[in-house]
Structure formats: structure tokens, C-alpha cells
Motif scaffolding. Sequence first.
Motif, PDB file in Angstrom:
ATOM      1  N   TYR A   8       8.124  10.458   3.141  1.00 13.03           N
ATOM      2  CA  TYR A   8       7.178  10.037   2.117  1.00 13.03           C
ATOM      3  C   TYR A   8       5.760  10.527   2.431  1.00 13.03           C
ATOM      4  O   TYR A   8       5.327  10.508   3.582  1.00 13.03           O
ATOM      5  CB  TYR A   8       7.155   8.506   2.016  1.00 13.03           C
ATOM      6  CG  TYR A   8       8.517   7.870   1.839  1.00 13.03           C
ATOM      7  CD1 TYR A   8       9.039   7.638   0.577  1.00 13.03           C
ATOM      8  CD2 TYR A   8       9.287   7.506   2.947  1.00 13.03           C
ATOM      9  CE1 TYR A   8      10.284   7.058   0.412  1.00 13.03           C
ATOM     10  CE2 TYR A   8      10.531   6.917   2.795  1.00 13.03           C
ATOM     11  CZ  TYR A   8      11.023   6.696   1.526  1.00 13.03           C
ATOM     12  OH  TYR A   8      12.259   6.115   1.386  1.00 13.03           O
ATOM     13  N   THR A   9       5.048  10.931   1.382  1.00 14.58           N
ATOM     14  CA  THR A   9       3.615  11.175   1.469  1.00 14.58           C
ATOM     15  C   THR A   9       2.948  10.183   0.538  1.00 14.58           C
ATOM     16  O   THR A   9       3.121  10.245  -0.691  1.00 14.58           O
ATOM     17  CB  THR A   9       3.253  12.610   1.062  1.00 14.58           C
ATOM     18  OG1 THR A   9       3.961  13.530   1.909  1.00 14.58           O
ATOM     19  CG2 THR A   9       1.761  12.842   1.193  1.00 14.58           C
ATOM     20  N   ILE A  10       2.198   9.235   1.103  1.00 17.77           N
ATOM     21  CA  ILE A  10       1.690   8.091   0.351  1.00 17.77           C
ATOM     22  C   ILE A  10       0.198   8.278   0.085  1.00 17.77           C
ATOM     23  O   ILE A  10      -0.608   8.361   1.019  1.00 17.77           O
ATOM     24  CB  ILE A  10       1.934   6.787   1.127  1.00 17.77           C
ATOM     25  CG1 ILE A  10       3.409   6.682   1.531  1.00 17.77           C
ATOM     26  CG2 ILE A  10       1.517   5.585   0.300  1.00 17.77           C
ATOM     27  CD1 ILE A  10       3.713   5.549   2.488  1.00 17.77           C
ATOM     28  N   ASN A  11      -0.179   8.346  -1.178  1.00 17.52           N
ATOM     29  CA  ASN A  11      -1.564   8.588  -1.546  1.00 17.52           C
ATOM     30  C   ASN A  11      -2.448   7.372  -1.256  1.00 17.52           C
ATOM     31  O   ASN A  11      -2.014   6.223  -1.399  1.00 17.52           O
ATOM     32  CB  ASN A  11      -1.654   8.951  -3.030  1.00 17.52           C
ATOM     33  CG  ASN A  11      -0.973  10.276  -3.343  1.00 17.52           C
ATOM     34  OD1 ASN A  11      -1.213  11.274  -2.668  1.00 17.52           O
ATOM     35  ND2 ASN A  11      -0.117  10.281  -4.333  1.00 17.52           N
ATOM     36  N   TYR A  12      -3.695   7.646  -0.849  1.00 19.21           N
ATOM     37  CA  TYR A  12      -4.644   6.587  -0.481  1.00 19.21           C
ATOM     38  C   TYR A  12      -6.057   7.014  -0.880  1.00 19.21           C
ATOM     39  O   TYR A  12      -6.412   8.189  -0.718  1.00 19.21           O
ATOM     40  CB  TYR A  12      -4.601   6.341   1.029  1.00 19.21           C
ATOM     41  CG  TYR A  12      -5.642   5.367   1.513  1.00 19.21           C
ATOM     42  CD1 TYR A  12      -5.410   3.998   1.474  1.00 19.21           C
ATOM     43  CD2 TYR A  12      -6.880   5.811   1.987  1.00 19.21           C
ATOM     44  CE1 TYR A  12      -6.369   3.097   1.904  1.00 19.21           C
ATOM     45  CE2 TYR A  12      -7.845   4.917   2.405  1.00 19.21           C
ATOM     46  CZ  TYR A  12      -7.586   3.561   2.368  1.00 19.21           C
ATOM     47  OH  TYR A  12      -8.545   2.672   2.777  1.00 19.21           O
ATOM     48  N   PRO A  13      -6.879   6.069  -1.364  1.00 24.02           N
ATOM     49  CA  PRO A  13      -6.566   4.672  -1.693  1.00 24.02           C
ATOM     50  C   PRO A  13      -5.972   4.561  -3.092  1.00 24.02           C
ATOM     51  O   PRO A  13      -6.207   5.425  -3.942  1.00 24.02           O
ATOM     52  CB  PRO A  13      -7.932   4.002  -1.638  1.00 24.02           C
ATOM     53  CG  PRO A  13      -8.876   5.070  -2.101  1.00 24.02           C
ATOM     54  CD  PRO A  13      -8.321   6.360  -1.558  1.00 24.02           C
ATOM     55  N   ARG A  14      -5.234   3.513  -3.319  1.00 26.50           N
ATOM     56  CA  ARG A  14      -4.661   3.207  -4.626  1.00 26.50           C
ATOM     57  C   ARG A  14      -4.886   1.738  -4.948  1.00 26.50           C
ATOM     58  O   ARG A  14      -5.310   0.957  -4.083  1.00 26.50           O
ATOM     59  CB  ARG A  14      -3.171   3.544  -4.659  1.00 26.50           C
ATOM     60  CG  ARG A  14      -2.926   5.057  -4.578  1.00 26.50           C
ATOM     61  CD  ARG A  14      -3.448   5.780  -5.817  1.00 26.50           C
ATOM     62  NE  ARG A  14      -3.600   7.194  -5.658  1.00 26.50           N
ATOM     63  CZ  ARG A  14      -3.127   8.113  -6.519  1.00 26.50           C
ATOM     64  NH1 ARG A  14      -2.453   7.729  -7.583  1.00 26.50           N
ATOM     65  NH2 ARG A  14      -3.335   9.387  -6.305  1.00 26.50           N
ATOM     66  N   ALA A  15      -4.580   1.342  -6.160  1.00 31.83           N
ATOM     67  CA  ALA A  15      -4.929  -0.006  -6.626  1.00 31.83           C
ATOM     68  C   ALA A  15      -4.378  -1.094  -5.728  1.00 31.83           C
ATOM     69  O   ALA A  15      -5.053  -2.100  -5.464  1.00 31.83           O
ATOM     70  CB  ALA A  15      -4.437  -0.188  -8.067  1.00 31.83           C
ATOM     71  N   TRP A  16      -3.150  -0.917  -5.207  1.00 34.73           N
ATOM     72  CA  TRP A  16      -2.560  -1.983  -4.390  1.00 34.73           C
ATOM     73  C   TRP A  16      -3.249  -2.158  -3.029  1.00 34.73           C
ATOM     74  O   TRP A  16      -2.966  -3.124  -2.310  1.00 34.73           O
ATOM     75  CB  TRP A  16      -1.054  -1.778  -4.206  1.00 34.73           C
ATOM     76  CG  TRP A  16      -0.631  -0.461  -3.634  1.00 34.73           C
ATOM     77  CD1 TRP A  16      -0.258   0.649  -4.340  1.00 34.73           C
ATOM     78  CD2 TRP A  16      -0.486  -0.114  -2.261  1.00 34.73           C
ATOM     79  NE1 TRP A  16       0.094   1.676  -3.482  1.00 34.73           N
ATOM     80  CE2 TRP A  16      -0.035   1.227  -2.200  1.00 34.73           C
ATOM     81  CE3 TRP A  16      -0.689  -0.811  -1.072  1.00 34.73           C
ATOM     82  CZ2 TRP A  16       0.209   1.887  -0.999  1.00 34.73           C
ATOM     83  CZ3 TRP A  16      -0.446  -0.147   0.128  1.00 34.73           C
ATOM     84  CH2 TRP A  16      -0.004   1.184   0.152  1.00 34.73           C
ATOM     85  N   ASP A  17      -4.189  -1.269  -2.709  1.00 33.49           N
ATOM     86  CA  ASP A  17      -4.995  -1.443  -1.498  1.00 33.49           C
ATOM     87  C   ASP A  17      -6.131  -2.451  -1.687  1.00 33.49           C
ATOM     88  O   ASP A  17      -6.866  -2.738  -0.738  1.00 33.49           O
ATOM     89  CB  ASP A  17      -5.599  -0.104  -1.076  1.00 33.49           C
ATOM     90  CG  ASP A  17      -4.562   0.866  -0.558  1.00 33.49           C
ATOM     91  OD1 ASP A  17      -3.818   0.491   0.360  1.00 33.49           O
ATOM     92  OD2 ASP A  17      -4.476   2.001  -1.078  1.00 33.49           O
TER      93      ASP A  17
END
Length: 319
Positions: A91-100
Motif C-alpha cells: 500500500y501507498t497511503i496518501n497523507y494528510p487526508r480527512a481522517w487524519d
Amino acid sequence: MKKIVCFGEVLWDVFPTHRKIGGAPLNVALRLKAFNNDVSIITRIGKDAEGDGIFEYIKENGVAVNTIQIDTDLKTGEVDVKLNEKGSATYTINYPRAWDRIQLNKDLRLLTEKADAFIYGSLSARDYNTKETLFALLKIAPYKIFDVNLRAPYYTQELLGSLMKEADFIKFNDDEIIEIVTHMIMKAADFNKYNVDEIDNMIYNLNLETKSIEGSIKFIAKHTNTESICVTLGAKGAILYTNETFYYNKGYQIEVKDTVGAGDSFLAALTDKLLKGHAPQDAIDFACAVGAIVAGSDGANPKLEQSKIDEFINESINC
């Protein structure tokens, strides 16, 4: 029917050829709802088309949406998923996103206090804002289930230690528990006093070598004061430790399509059975069957009928 709260990330899993709604807390929530539980999810989505799609999907599947927050600045979560020839995912997980940026409020507190179980993972604590909300809720949750679910580089061993100490039940995979236990042992060692070989011998003598998952489980249970621990072993099944007793399932044979969500469905199935008072052996057998069926299906949340699960278990036993 049990009242269960899942906390953390919701997102789109972006495969090379298609997109699917996912995120470990949501996958667990959807499966728990399918097992006839009263399920809510605490999360945050962007004010965008991707967020709208997730919101409607959650609502259509019967999971409560009143604690889904909307962020006007950050986008909804997305993860790029790649599968190898065996169907295992990276997985490549984008940051930041709303759930942060999940914000603590009265509604979240009330929901958590009344829950039969509160399920959380390590990835949701990667950002200060959501981490602070999580730890505030862990202080008031009656029963806490930690799905370790490591996603590098979004964790530290210190964070994991804090999350484990809050838990009443911890679920690892075999790689995760060995990584964490080895770190705990090496941290305790005085490197001015011991060399690498001597530290290896310390681990061996403590019955914590990588071949001894049971030793690692007991070590975690003792040092985190956790009564129940489960470790998944991929195709080799799982080990459950509860009431100072080990329970085993050796796994079910299935042709893997992709492993996305298999561990989440396993956890949901195990949680459902244990919370409803089923015997630990029955619970781990059922959970392993559900995880195997999901691994043999496309995507994280295939529809599963109880009759099909029972049929799969019976056929596996009779083989």
C-alpha cells in the motif's frame, strides 16, 4: 446484537484497474454489521465526490453515519494498492487526508461509553489530531480491541507500546508480533554489556525466537497486561490466547485472489463470536473460514451468506 464502534480511516483502495471503498476500520464495521450487530464508525471524509461516495456506501450498508465528520480542507483518503503474483497487497497511503483530523466531541464520547466494544488500529494514530482523539476515547471505552495493522512508515514502537497497553484484546499477524517483541527485548538490552549474538541468545532462551509465536504472545500479555491476544498466520490459520489457554486453527485451503480485507473480516468474525459468548475454539474456526473466503474473493467486502460459510467449513472438515 452487540453495539460496536470502529474508529479510524475510511478511504478508496485504488487498484491498477479499478477502485474500491475500504480502510480497515470500515471493512471491520461492514462485516460486523453483516453479522447483525449495531455498528457505528467514527471517521472523517472530505467535502468531495469521493467522500460522498463513501458516505452513501456506508449508509446503504446499514452502518451508522452520524459520527462521520466532514472536512472542508482535506481530501478523502486514497491508497494505491499493488498485488503481487500471490495476491498479497502492498500500500501507498496518501497523507494528510480527512481522517487524519478526527475531532473529539460530545457525540463521540457518548457513543464510545455505551459500546460493547471499541475497535481501533495503529494507522489512525499517524497524525497528532486523530491520535489525541483516539487516546481520549480509549480512556472511556469499556472494552478495547486493538488491530495492530502496521503500515510503514506511520508508526513507532513507542506509539505501539502505548496503544497495546490501552487494549483488552490485541490482534497481530505473525510478522507484526515478532517485530514488536524483538524490539521490546532489544530495547531492554544494554548494548554496552551484550553483543548481537548474546542478544539473540537472550531471545532464544526466553522462548521468543521467531518459531515460537506462543512465547511472543505470552511475553506481550505479561508486559502489556492484556488478557486476550490473537495472531493470524496467513494460510496456516491463527492462534488465539484467552483465559491463559491457547486455541488453534490450521487454516483452510483456498485459491487466493487478493488478501485485501481478509484480516479485517477475520477480526470482525472473531469479535462477533467472542462478544456473543461462543466458545473460543468455535470463534477462531469461524474467523479463519471467513478470512479465507474473503481472500478467495475479489475486494475487501464480498457478500457472505451464513449458509455459505457453514458449507465451506463443513467441506473443509470433510476433505
